[in-house]
Design a protein around this motif. Structure first.
Motif, PDB file in Angstrom:
ATOM      1  N   PHE A 347       0.819  -1.215   0.000  1.00  0.00           N
ATOM      2  CA  PHE A 347       0.000   0.000   0.000  1.00  0.00           C
ATOM      3  C   PHE A 347       0.854   1.268   0.000  1.00  0.00           C
ATOM      4  CE2 PHE A 347      -2.685  -3.303   1.667  1.00  0.00           C
ATOM      5  CZ  PHE A 347      -3.927  -3.050   1.111  1.00  0.00           C
ATOM      6  N   HIS A 348       2.066   1.181  -0.575  1.00  0.00           N
ATOM      7  CA  HIS A 348       2.906   2.362  -0.816  1.00  0.00           C
ATOM      8  C   HIS A 348       3.497   2.947   0.461  1.00  0.00           C
ATOM      9  CE1 HIS A 348       0.689   1.757  -4.458  1.00  0.00           C
ATOM     10  NE2 HIS A 348      -0.413   2.226  -3.936  1.00  0.00           N
ATOM     11  N   ALA A 349       3.710   2.111   1.499  1.00  0.00           N
ATOM     12  CA  ALA A 349       4.367   2.605   2.703  1.00  0.00           C
ATOM     13  C   ALA A 349       5.790   3.046   2.397  1.00  0.00           C
ATOM     14  CB  ALA A 349       4.378   1.521   3.781  1.00  0.00           C
ATOM     15  N   GLU A 350       6.467   2.349   1.463  1.00  0.00           N
ATOM     16  CA  GLU A 350       7.828   2.735   1.103  1.00  0.00           C
ATOM     17  C   GLU A 350       7.860   4.163   0.587  1.00  0.00           C
ATOM     18  OE1 GLU A 350       7.488  -1.649   1.102  1.00  0.00           O
ATOM     19  OE2 GLU A 350       6.305  -0.041   0.235  1.00  0.00           O
ATOM     20  N   LEU A 351       6.907   4.514  -0.256  1.00  0.00           N
ATOM     21  CA  LEU A 351       6.821   5.887  -0.759  1.00  0.00           C
ATOM     22  C   LEU A 351       6.577   6.858   0.383  1.00  0.00           C
ATOM     23  CD1 LEU A 351       6.559   8.022  -2.984  1.00  0.00           C
ATOM     24  CD2 LEU A 351       4.168   7.347  -3.253  1.00  0.00           C
ATOM     25  N   PHE A 352       5.715   6.494   1.308  1.00  0.00           N
ATOM     26  CA  PHE A 352       5.382   7.374   2.424  1.00  0.00           C
ATOM     27  C   PHE A 352       6.623   7.733   3.227  1.00  0.00           C
ATOM     28  CE2 PHE A 352       4.290   8.084   6.853  1.00  0.00           C
ATOM     29  CZ  PHE A 352       3.263   9.002   6.766  1.00  0.00           C
ATOM     30  N   TRP A 353       7.446   6.732   3.569  1.00  0.00           N
ATOM     31  CA  TRP A 353       8.600   7.011   4.430  1.00  0.00           C
ATOM     32  C   TRP A 353       9.709   7.726   3.667  1.00  0.00           C
ATOM     33  CZ3 TRP A 353       7.278   7.209   9.116  1.00  0.00           C
ATOM     34  CH2 TRP A 353       6.317   6.345   9.636  1.00  0.00           C
ATOM     35  N   VAL A 354       9.848   7.460   2.375  1.00  0.00           N
ATOM     36  CA  VAL A 354      10.806   8.234   1.585  1.00  0.00           C
ATOM     37  C   VAL A 354      10.382   9.702   1.517  1.00  0.00           C
ATOM     38  CG1 VAL A 354      11.664   8.606  -0.766  1.00  0.00           C
ATOM     39  CG2 VAL A 354      11.712   6.326   0.217  1.00  0.00           C
ATOM     40  N   LEU A 355       9.094   9.949   1.316  1.00  0.00           N
ATOM     41  CA  LEU A 355       8.604  11.324   1.295  1.00  0.00           C
ATOM     42  C   LEU A 355       8.779  11.998   2.654  1.00  0.00           C
ATOM     43  CD1 LEU A 355       5.310  11.044  -0.808  1.00  0.00           C
ATOM     44  CD2 LEU A 355       7.478  12.082  -1.484  1.00  0.00           C
ATOM     45  N   THR A 356       8.630  11.234   3.726  1.00  0.00           N
ATOM     46  CA  THR A 356       8.861  11.802   5.055  1.00  0.00           C
ATOM     47  C   THR A 356      10.311  12.242   5.203  1.00  0.00           C
ATOM     48  OG1 THR A 356       7.102  10.463   6.056  1.00  0.00           O
ATOM     49  CG2 THR A 356       8.775  11.353   7.535  1.00  0.00           C
ATOM     50  N   GLY A 357      11.254  11.394   4.755  1.00  0.00           N
ATOM     51  CA  GLY A 357      12.659  11.774   4.801  1.00  0.00           C
ATOM     52  C   GLY A 357      12.954  12.987   3.944  1.00  0.00           C
ATOM     53  N   LEU A 358      12.374  13.018   2.741  1.00  0.00           N
ATOM     54  CA  LEU A 358      12.543  14.178   1.861  1.00  0.00           C
ATOM     55  C   LEU A 358      11.996  15.440   2.520  1.00  0.00           C
ATOM     56  CD1 LEU A 358      13.077  15.574  -0.881  1.00  0.00           C
ATOM     57  CD2 LEU A 358      10.879  14.660  -1.665  1.00  0.00           C
ATOM     58  N   GLY A 359      10.834  15.326   3.133  1.00  0.00           N
ATOM     59  CA  GLY A 359      10.225  16.480   3.781  1.00  0.00           C
ATOM     60  C   GLY A 359      10.997  16.962   4.999  1.00  0.00           C
ATOM     61  N   LEU A 360      11.574  16.009   5.752  1.00  0.00           N
ATOM     62  CA  LEU A 360      12.369  16.405   6.915  1.00  0.00           C
ATOM     63  C   LEU A 360      13.579  17.237   6.493  1.00  0.00           C
ATOM     64  CD1 LEU A 360      12.278  13.109   9.024  1.00  0.00           C
ATOM     65  CD2 LEU A 360      11.272  15.305   9.666  1.00  0.00           C
ATOM     66  N   ARG A 361      14.194  16.848   5.374  1.00  0.00           N
ATOM     67  CA  ARG A 361      15.336  17.628   4.892  1.00  0.00           C
ATOM     68  C   ARG A 361      14.918  19.044   4.518  1.00  0.00           C
ATOM     69  NH1 ARG A 361      17.176  15.265  -0.255  1.00  0.00           N
ATOM     70  NH2 ARG A 361      15.807  16.827  -1.170  1.00  0.00           N
ATOM     71  N   GLY A 362      13.698  19.192   4.024  1.00  0.00           N
ATOM     72  CA  GLY A 362      13.236  20.496   3.592  1.00  0.00           C
ATOM     73  C   GLY A 362      12.729  21.392   4.711  1.00  0.00           C
ATOM     74  N   LEU A 363      12.637  20.863   5.931  1.00  0.00           N
ATOM     75  CA  LEU A 363      12.128  21.682   7.035  1.00  0.00           C
ATOM     76  C   LEU A 363      13.104  22.781   7.438  1.00  0.00           C
ATOM     77  CD1 LEU A 363      10.438  19.106   9.457  1.00  0.00           C
ATOM     78  CD2 LEU A 363       9.327  20.684   7.871  1.00  0.00           C
ATOM     79  N   GLY A 364      14.401  22.482   7.313  1.00  0.00           N
ATOM     80  CA  GLY A 364      15.389  23.463   7.752  1.00  0.00           C
ATOM     81  C   GLY A 364      15.475  23.529   9.269  1.00  0.00           C
ATOM     82  N   ARG A 365      16.357  24.378   9.767  1.00  0.00           N
ATOM     83  CA  ARG A 365      16.557  24.485  11.221  1.00  0.00           C
ATOM     84  C   ARG A 365      15.301  24.893  11.982  1.00  0.00           C
ATOM     85  NH1 ARG A 365      21.708  24.142  13.032  1.00  0.00           N
ATOM     86  NH2 ARG A 365      23.366  24.115  11.456  1.00  0.00           N
ATOM     87  N   PRO A 366      14.527  25.888  11.470  1.00  0.00           N
ATOM     88  CA  PRO A 366      13.315  26.264  12.225  1.00  0.00           C
ATOM     89  C   PRO A 366      12.335  25.101  12.384  1.00  0.00           C
ATOM     90  CG  PRO A 366      13.862  27.945  10.597  1.00  0.00           C
ATOM     91  CD  PRO A 366      14.730  26.775  10.302  1.00  0.00           C
ATOM     92  N   GLY A 367      12.165  24.315  11.322  1.00  0.00           N
ATOM     93  CA  GLY A 367      11.242  23.190  11.417  1.00  0.00           C
ATOM     94  C   GLY A 367      11.755  22.089  12.314  1.00  0.00           C
ATOM     95  N   LEU A 368      13.087  21.835  12.288  1.00  0.00           N
ATOM     96  CA  LEU A 368      13.646  20.767  13.107  1.00  0.00           C
ATOM     97  C   LEU A 368      13.553  21.089  14.594  1.00  0.00           C
ATOM     98  CD1 LEU A 368      16.777  19.729  11.013  1.00  0.00           C
ATOM     99  CD2 LEU A 368      14.586  18.550  11.210  1.00  0.00           C
ATOM    100  N   ARG A 369      13.437  22.349  14.941  1.00  0.00           N
ATOM    101  CA  ARG A 369      13.253  22.695  16.353  1.00  0.00           C
ATOM    102  C   ARG A 369      11.929  22.171  16.892  1.00  0.00           C
ATOM    103  NH1 ARG A 369      14.852  28.134  14.688  1.00  0.00           N
ATOM    104  NH2 ARG A 369      17.103  28.408  14.978  1.00  0.00           N
ATOM    105  N   LEU A 370      11.002  21.828  15.970  1.00  0.00           N
ATOM    106  CA  LEU A 370       9.684  21.343  16.389  1.00  0.00           C
ATOM    107  C   LEU A 370       9.638  19.823  16.539  1.00  0.00           C
ATOM    108  CD1 LEU A 370       7.468  23.567  14.050  1.00  0.00           C
ATOM    109  CD2 LEU A 370       8.012  23.950  16.457  1.00  0.00           C
ATOM    110  N   VAL A 371      10.754  19.126  16.294  1.00  0.00           N
ATOM    111  CA  VAL A 371      10.778  17.661  16.376  1.00  0.00           C
ATOM    112  C   VAL A 371      10.308  17.144  17.732  1.00  0.00           C
ATOM    113  CG1 VAL A 371      12.340  15.667  16.405  1.00  0.00           C
ATOM    114  CG2 VAL A 371      12.438  17.311  14.525  1.00  0.00           C
ATOM    115  N   PRO A 372      10.602  17.820  18.870  1.00  0.00           N
ATOM    116  CA  PRO A 372      10.069  17.327  20.151  1.00  0.00           C
ATOM    117  C   PRO A 372       8.551  17.213  20.188  1.00  0.00           C
ATOM    118  CG  PRO A 372      11.834  18.895  20.559  1.00  0.00           C
ATOM    119  CD  PRO A 372      11.565  18.928  19.076  1.00  0.00           C
ATOM    120  N   LEU A 373       7.865  17.866  19.261  1.00  0.00           N
ATOM    121  CA  LEU A 373       6.405  17.754  19.211  1.00  0.00           C
ATOM    122  C   LEU A 373       5.939  16.468  18.539  1.00  0.00           C
ATOM    123  CD1 LEU A 373       5.438  21.421  18.169  1.00  0.00           C
ATOM    124  CD2 LEU A 373       5.301  20.389  20.452  1.00  0.00           C
ATOM    125  N   SER A 374       6.878  15.648  18.054  1.00  0.00           N
ATOM    126  CA  SER A 374       6.482  14.455  17.299  1.00  0.00           C
ATOM    127  C   SER A 374       5.638  13.498  18.138  1.00  0.00           C
ATOM    128  CB  SER A 374       7.715  13.735  16.749  1.00  0.00           C
ATOM    129  OG  SER A 374       8.578  13.338  17.798  1.00  0.00           O
TER     130      SER A 374
END
Length: 498
Positions: A347-374
């Motif tokens: 059901f395309h879980a592989e695509l989902f997690w690759v997109l998550t990794g791609l999106g995490l890279r695009g968050l930048g420092r301001p977005g990564l500061r929000l990781v504790p909210l995960s």
């Protein structure tokens, strides 16, 4: 990430990148684990906790010698996919994904058309390991890519969109339609300011999901026999092994509605036995992510999953790439009634997690500061997924049916009647409905019988199964005595046509 023409300038390696989303082939991403040190510490911490909690949950499961290596293997594959998305994936590769999906959808339709000897109507779409729901989700993702690139699409590419639209209709999957609705809504929000866009994306996932749950609950329990049975059995497993669950890939044989008394087997953590047993199915899932995680990995393992699911929610809400957010939101919404995020996946879980990794890279420092909210984000998501489980509580079993045996031969002749033996005791008159189900899960009624109150031992003859796959028998009481809408067990077994 503005629209560009389908003729992409992406690196040549992107041309085959879509193949990595095929189950099994995705193990080729494991070398990406060597790039672990490239991840910021803010991301390493939740991933290490995720791995540790999965291992600890496996130790608490009844079959820990199997659950521990299998669970850790799935953890490594998930982290590898995230790293591959972080290191290599590019948004521009969507064009190759789009083309690959079109080829798969065309093959599915042509294969189905040939086997059905007709082009329309054809409602048993399936291809290899891909079910009709998986193909419907693929069609929805294809349409989302096309919607994003719409201003730059030529007439030929726009004409090709008739194929995913056709597959979406033929698949008959409400999950796929919900995914398309959610993803298209997220795409429409991309020009809003960041705060409004973040809120809009959250509402785009939450509101349609809540509405679909309300519609489902209003249908009544008789329309929920399969999923409700799975949810009830998953709950029994979770109660029997609350901390570690059944263990990775151990849940399917316990919750399958192929068992005559699946709830009892699930509660005692014993697999079904005898002719009622469905073939071992480690990929059988609970058709709801929250129910599945609690039953398979328990409280400990589910806590770990909340961390990585929260990362995907964070990307969905904050990524600057609208198409990444739309695809993630579409796949997230589908986990109300399916499981599209567990690995390996059809059901395309592989695509989902690759997109998550791609999106995490695009968050930048301001977005990564929000990781504790995960963690709270993941918890909120799983609480949303838990909403449909209320229907399992509202659905009443048929308490006056005691099923002793249901049996049919494992092979059938195409032109000969098929006999099923039934032994049961009923407190009132009821009905036995017999269905023939294809490997893709499409069921057709092939017969039935009225069963009188009292002890019953009889042979019921029905038309021969129409598909090589599964014969399924459902028992329901006649309305009356306050049992309207109650359900008996659903029994299924594999049948080979000769």
């Amino acid at each position: 990430m503005g629209p560009s023409r389908i003729q992409s300038t992406a690196p040549s390696q992107g041309r085959v990148s879509w193949l990595l989303f095929v189950p099994g082939v995705s193990v080729l991403t494991l070398p990406a684990l060597r790039g672990w040190a490239q991840l910021p510490a803010a991301l390493q911490v939740p991933l290490v906790l995720f791995a540790a909690l999965q291992g600890l949950a496996a130790v608490f499961s009844p079959w820990w010698p199997w659950a521990l290596p299998l669970g850790l293997g799935r953890v490594l594959l998930l982290i590898a996919l995230l790293l591959w998305g972080w290191q290599r994936a590019r948004v521009a590769w969507r064009h190759h994904l789009y083309a690959g999906f079109l080829w798969v959808l065309a093959a599915a339709y042509l294969t189905g058309a040939v086997s059905a000897s007709t082009l329309w109507p054809y409602r048993e779409i399936g291809l290899l390991y891909l079910s009709s729901t998986a193909l419907g989700l693929m069609a929805a993702l294809t349409l989302l890519i096309a919607l994003w690139d719409w201003p730059a699409l030529g007439a030929r590419h726009k004409a090709l969109l008739a194929l995913p639209m056709l597959l979406l209709v033929l698949a008959g999957s409400r999950t796929a339609w919900l995914a398309l609705l959610v993803g298209a809504t997220v795409l429409a929000l991309h020009r809003l300011p960041l705060a409004c866009r973040t809120l809009g994306r959250a509402l785009a996932v939450g509101i349609p999901a809540a509405l679909s749950v309300l519609l489902l609950l209003n249908e009544g329990p008789d329309r929920l026999s399969e999923r409700t049975g799975l949810w009830r059995n998953a709950s029994a497993v979770a109660q029997a092994s609350p901390w570690g669950g059944a263990g990775s890939y151990q849940l399917g044989r316990l919750i399958s509605y192929g068992c005559a008394d699946a709830e009892r087997h699930a509660a005692s953590l014993q697999g079904c036995e005898g002719p009622l047993q469905v073939l071992p199915a480690p990929w059988t899932f609970a058709h709801n992510l929250s129910a599945h995680l609690l039953a398979e990995t328990g409280i400990i393992g589910t806590t770990g999953w909340l961390l990585v699911l929260g990362l995907s929610v964070l990307v969905c809400l904050r990524t600057p790439h609208p198409l990444v957010a739309a695809c993630l939101a579409a796949l997230l919404s589908s986990n109300l009634f399916d499981n599209t995020l567990l690995l390996p996946s059809g059901f395309h879980a592989e695509l989902f997690w690759v997109l998550t990794g791609l999106g995490l890279r695009g968050l930048g420092r301001p977005g990564l500061r929000l990781v504790p909210l995960s963690l709270p984000l993941g918890l909120a998501l799983c609480l949303l997924y838990a909403l449909p489980l209320r229907s399992a509580e509202q659905t009443r079993l048929w308490p006056g049916l005691r099923l002793t045996a249901v049996y049919g031969l494992p092979q059938a002749e195409r032109d000969q009647p098929y006999a099923i033996y039934v032994a049961a005791e009923l407190d009132q008159q009821g009905y036995m409905d017999v269905q023939s189900c294809s490997p893709e899960g499409i069921c057709r009624r092939i017969g039935g019988a009225v069963l009188a109150a009292g002890p019953v031992k009889t042979w019921v003859t029905v038309r021969p199964p129409q598909d090589t796959g599964t014969v399924r028998v459902v028992f329901t009481p006649f309305a009356g005595q306050g049992l309207a809408g109650a359900l008996g067990p659903a029994v299924a077994w594999q049948v080979r046509l000769e």
